[in-house]
Every structure is written in C-alpha cells, then in structure tokens.
Design an enzyme around this catalytic site. Structure first.
Site, PDB file in Angstrom:
ATOM      1  N   HIS A  74     -21.177   7.646  -7.786  1.00 50.57           N
ATOM      2  CA  HIS A  74     -20.197   6.879  -8.554  1.00 50.57           C
ATOM      3  C   HIS A  74     -19.089   6.332  -7.646  1.00 50.57           C
ATOM      4  O   HIS A  74     -17.962   6.121  -8.089  1.00 50.57           O
ATOM      5  CB  HIS A  74     -19.596   7.715  -9.701  1.00 50.57           C
TER       6      HIS A  74
ATOM      7  N   GLU B 172     -29.179   6.649 -18.680  1.00 49.11           N
ATOM      8  CA  GLU B 172     -28.666   8.007 -18.473  1.00 49.11           C
ATOM      9  C   GLU B 172     -27.145   8.001 -18.403  1.00 49.11           C
ATOM     10  O   GLU B 172     -26.490   8.963 -18.808  1.00 49.11           O
ATOM     11  CB  GLU B 172     -29.255   8.604 -17.189  1.00 49.11           C
ATOM     12  N   GLU B 173     -26.580   6.902 -17.887  1.00 46.76           N
ATOM     13  CA  GLU B 173     -25.129   6.816 -17.690  1.00 46.76           C
ATOM     14  C   GLU B 173     -24.383   6.383 -18.950  1.00 46.76           C
ATOM     15  O   GLU B 173     -23.155   6.328 -18.947  1.00 46.76           O
ATOM     16  CB  GLU B 173     -24.815   5.811 -16.567  1.00 46.76           C
TER      17      GLU B 173
ATOM     18  N   ASP C 283     -31.126   3.336 -14.798  1.00 45.79           N
ATOM     19  CA  ASP C 283     -29.959   2.471 -14.979  1.00 45.79           C
ATOM     20  C   ASP C 283     -28.956   2.579 -13.844  1.00 45.79           C
ATOM     21  O   ASP C 283     -28.895   3.566 -13.116  1.00 45.79           O
ATOM     22  CB  ASP C 283     -29.280   2.763 -16.320  1.00 45.79           C
TER      23      ASP C 283
ATOM     24  N   ARG D 105     -31.602  26.294 -10.054  1.00 47.33           N
ATOM     25  CA  ARG D 105     -30.850  27.344 -10.720  1.00 47.33           C
ATOM     26  C   ARG D 105     -31.479  27.613 -12.081  1.00 47.33           C
ATOM     27  O   ARG D 105     -31.696  26.681 -12.858  1.00 47.33           O
ATOM     28  CB  ARG D 105     -29.380  26.963 -10.896  1.00 47.33           C
TER      29      ARG D 105
END
Length: 393
Positions: A365, A138-139, A81, A180
């Site tokens: 963004h 996802e957003e 998206d 990580r």
C-alpha cells in the site's frame, strides 16, 4: 517413488511469468473492474487446457482441471485487484493507468497461480480435481470479492475439500514461507464519524460550534480505548486514517468527517471496540455542544487457519525450500484479509511468502512497492507441489 515438482522445474518459465506479471502490473484495475485481467487469466487457462468459468462474483474466474478418478478436490485462490494509488516506482513496467497501482502484490499472486496452472496441466501428476479461484475485489471492503464469489455458489459449483491462499510478506527474504495455525490475521472494521457543529466566520468563533476542534478532541480521546479499555493481552488497533473538514481558512465549517480502521482478534474485543468508539465519540461531541453520528461497518472476520491443513501446507514448503526457509509459527498480523470468508466455509490455510527485507522490503500500500519477481517460480512450484501432494495417487 512419486516425483513432485521442484523449483528448478519452473526455472524455464521464469521469464514468461515475469512478462505476465509486468503486463498485469502495467495495467492495474480496481475492485470489480478487473475485466482485462480476468480476460488474460481466462485465456491463459483455456490455452493450457483448463475448463474456465467466468463472471463468478462479478469479474471472478474459476479454472478447473480433473485428472484421474481421485475423489478429493482442492481450491487455490489468488486476488486480482489493484489500489487507487499513484505509482512512484519508476520501473519500466510501472502503471500506465493514472491513479491506479498494484501496490499490494496481487499481480504477483495471480501470476504465481497461473504458473502453477501451466505446470499442473503440463505434468498432471495428481488424481482428483483442482479449482483455481481468481478473485476480484479483495481490497474493496464489504461486500468483498470473496463474499460475492461465495454468494454466487463458489463452493457448491466448484467444491473443494480444502482451500489455500497466499500473500506476499515484506520484511522477509523472497522464498521464505510463513505459517500459523489458528487465528493469523485480524478482523477489520470501518467506522465513519461525522461531527455536526455550527459553522460561521473564523473571526467570530464564539457564535459557532467548531467541528474541527471537536474532531481533534475525538481523535485524541479515541487513542485511550486500546490503551485503557482493552485487556493488554488482547491485540487491537484503532487508527484514524482520514479526517476532512472545511474548505477555507476563514470559514468554520458545519461538519467534520473522520474514517477509522479498527482491528481485533476476538469477538469480545471487537464488540468492546464498537461500543466504546460509539459512546466516546458521542459523549465527546456532546461536551462541546456538537453531535457525533457514528456509522460502524463490520468488515472482514479473523483469518483462522485450520491445524491439519496448515501443518500440511508447511510440510510441503519444508520439502520445497528447506526447514531453514519456513517459519512454522509466525507472529499474528493486524492486517485483514477477505480470504477469511472462504475459511469460514472450508478448512484450509492462508500463508505468507517473503517479498524482500531491508531496502528491498517496501511495505504494501506504498507508492514505491513492487512484487518481487524472484517469488514467481517459487510460488508456482509451491502451489503445484501442494496440489500434487494433496491429490497424490
């Protein structure tokens, strides 16, 4: 000796991958509207011999490829998206959809996984089952695309022993991988605070309860929560990203509304933030004779990478790009990611790939952001090699 994919193996695909990425970039689609993107993905997968299932979680697509009789399976995820942002890159392939833009690199994530799909189908140097999860929304926030795919039976219908995902990382050079173990990205919650006052004429404020003044006071008071309530050793962020009130300079409005983004890394801190934001906003408003209505929405959980899968993924990266291009213990990130929901269901790892440093490393963004095409063959080679190593015969 087993031969695994290298970056030069994908060099001949670089131009076609750029074309795919630029096409997706030029035709961005918002959450749960990824109809053209999912069609393109499905058509490419089918063309290359993958079994394709559409409509998972709305516009999600799953590609499945089984080779040999290996019992293990692996899942790889890419998000599709875009964002409601007006693009300002000036690129020849800039968004043709007004007010919509791939400002987070999901066009690149999708294309890298498609590049791996083609290479895996071409070489078939593995034994087992691969599922590619092309995810919508996802957003979006809750309910996100990952949640909806999972609710549609993603891991029951397309099971995997481990799941992996990637996001581009501005600030690091292309081709640098970051890993990580354990908690990597923050939980993200959304808060809406509505200040209910009493409107009136701007010239007679004594006859009103001005919600703008109350909102300004609440904004400043909220800044004390992380500074004075949260243990300094615990990461947390409270950001007021939106504040709206009034329509004219000579009218005191009845209400003001603000929206907050709240980030944390532990359940205790998350609960503290919820408790203090609500109590502070309500008390601050009451002190002015107003009322605060707080709507608190818990969003994405902490992204927690499992140790074994993260070490394996990092080792594959070292083999592919060299030790000097792998950060094995990256800093925690206060951004949030709905891949966390998948990691609650299966062991796995969410990793990052550098998208550019300095002037070439525009933050996501942002209307000037663009995914770095140098990563397309690198990312495709990485996913391919990860599968080959995980499902080695």
């Amino acid at each position: 000796m087993t031969t695994y994919t290298t970056i030069p193996d994908l060099n001949d695909d670089a131009e076609s991958l750029r074309e795919i990425r630029h096409h997706i970039h030029q035709h961005p689609e918002l959450a749960y509207e990824e109809f053209a993107t999912s069609t393109l993905v499905a058509e490419k997968l089918a063309e290359w011999g993958w079994q394709v299932t559409r409509g998972i979680g709305g516009t999600g697509v799953v590609g499945t490829l089984k080779v040999g009789d290996g019992p293990r399976s692996i899942g790889l995820r890419a998000d599709m998206d875009a964002l409601p942002i007006v693009e300002q890159t000036g690129k020849p392939y800039a968004s043709a959809m007004p007010g919509k833009m791939h400002a987070c690199g999901h066009d690149g994530h999708t294309t890298m996984l498609l590049g791996a799909a083609r290479q895996l189908a071409r070489t078939k140097r593995f034994s087992g089952t691969v599922h590619l999860y092309f995810q919508p929304a996802e957003e979006y926030g809750v309910p996100s695309g990952a949640q909806k795919m999972i609710a549609d039976g993603l891991f029951e219908r397309f099971p995997c022993d481990a799941v992996f995902g990637v996001h581009n990382h501005p600030g690091m050079p292309p081709g640098v991988f970051l890993f990580r173990k354990g908690a990597f990205m923050a939980a993200g919650d959304k808060v809406t605070i509505t200040i209910e006052g009493l409107g009136g004429h701007a010239a007679r404020p004594h006859l009103t309860v001005d919600p703008v003044v109350v909102a300004a006071s609440v904004v400043m008071a909220l800044q004390t929560i992380v500074a004075r309530n949260v243990d300094p050793s615990q990461p947390a962020v409270v950001t007021i990203g939106s504040l709206h009130a009034g329509t004219a300079n000579n009218v005191i409005p009845n209400s003001a509304t603000m929206e907050l983004s709240v980030r944390s890394f532990s359940e205790d801190v998350r609960a503290l933030l919820k408790r203090r934001i609500s109590a502070l906003a309500e008390a601050q408003a009451a002190s002015y004779g107003a009322k605060a209505v707080v709507k608190y929405e818990e969003g994405y959980p902490v992204v927690v990478n499992t140790d074994a899968e993260t070490e394996f993924a990092a080792q594959v990266a070292r083999e592919l790009v060299g030790e000097e291009n792998v950060v094995g213990n990256a800093d925690i990130l206060m951004g949030s990611e709905d891949f966390a929901f998948m990691l609650q269901q299966r062991p796995g790892s969410f990793l990052r790939i550098g998208n550019g440093a300095g002037e070439d490393g525009c933050m996501v963004h942002n209307p000037h952001y663009d995914f770095n095409d140098k990563n397309l063959p690198i990312g495709a080679a990485y996913w391919t090699r990860l599968v080959e190593r995980y499902l080695s015969q």
